[in-house]
Design a protein around this motif. Sequence first.
Motif, short mmCIF file in Angstrom:
data_model
loop_
_atom_site.label_atom_id
_atom_site.label_comp_id
_atom_site.label_asym_id
_atom_site.label_seq_id
_atom_site.Cartn_x
_atom_site.Cartn_y
_atom_site.Cartn_z
N ASP A 81 0.79 -1.12 0.01
CA ASP A 81 0.11 -0.07 0.04
C ASP A 81 0.85 1.17 0.02
N CYS A 82 1.98 1.36 -0.45
CA CYS A 82 2.87 2.30 -0.78
C CYS A 82 2.46 3.29 -1.48
N GLY A 83 1.35 3.24 -2.64
CA GLY A 83 0.97 4.05 -3.75
C GLY A 83 2.15 3.88 -4.76
N SER A 84 1.51 4.66 -5.71
CA SER A 84 2.35 4.52 -7.02
C SER A 84 3.30 6.00 -7.24
N GLY A 85 3.08 6.65 -6.48
CA GLY A 85 3.73 8.04 -6.72
C GLY A 85 5.20 8.06 -6.05
#
Length: 124
Positions: A81-85
């Motif tokens: 869940d670290c995101g894609s940014g």
Amino acid sequence: MSKTIFCDLDGCIVHHPQDFVGVSFSPIKIKVLDGVKDKLLSWHVKGYKVIITTGRPDSQRNELERLLANEGVFFHKLITDCGSGARYLINDREPGRLTNKAFSINLDRNVGISDVDLYQDAAS
């Protein structure tokens, strides 16, 4: 003193498919990039802690851990869940020393980590 490596999953450890948009695909499939297993094992032998990060959802954690273990990919923890940014590593310096303890290495997608050279001397 142990050192820690934070490494992204898709594009660095496993093949990042062109059509992957970071949501989820079922069934989950992974293809370990060339040289990754050897590099991770060599870091483990040197005493590094390896933390794999990914933008994939936490609902895939157990399956990803199982698939990576079955492929022989060595790591200590998986953070989902670290995101894609963009991602930033922030760390302190020891009092009275100007030596940096945080470093960043950016790789071309799907090249893998086999040729990564860590800044061992600078961080000692």
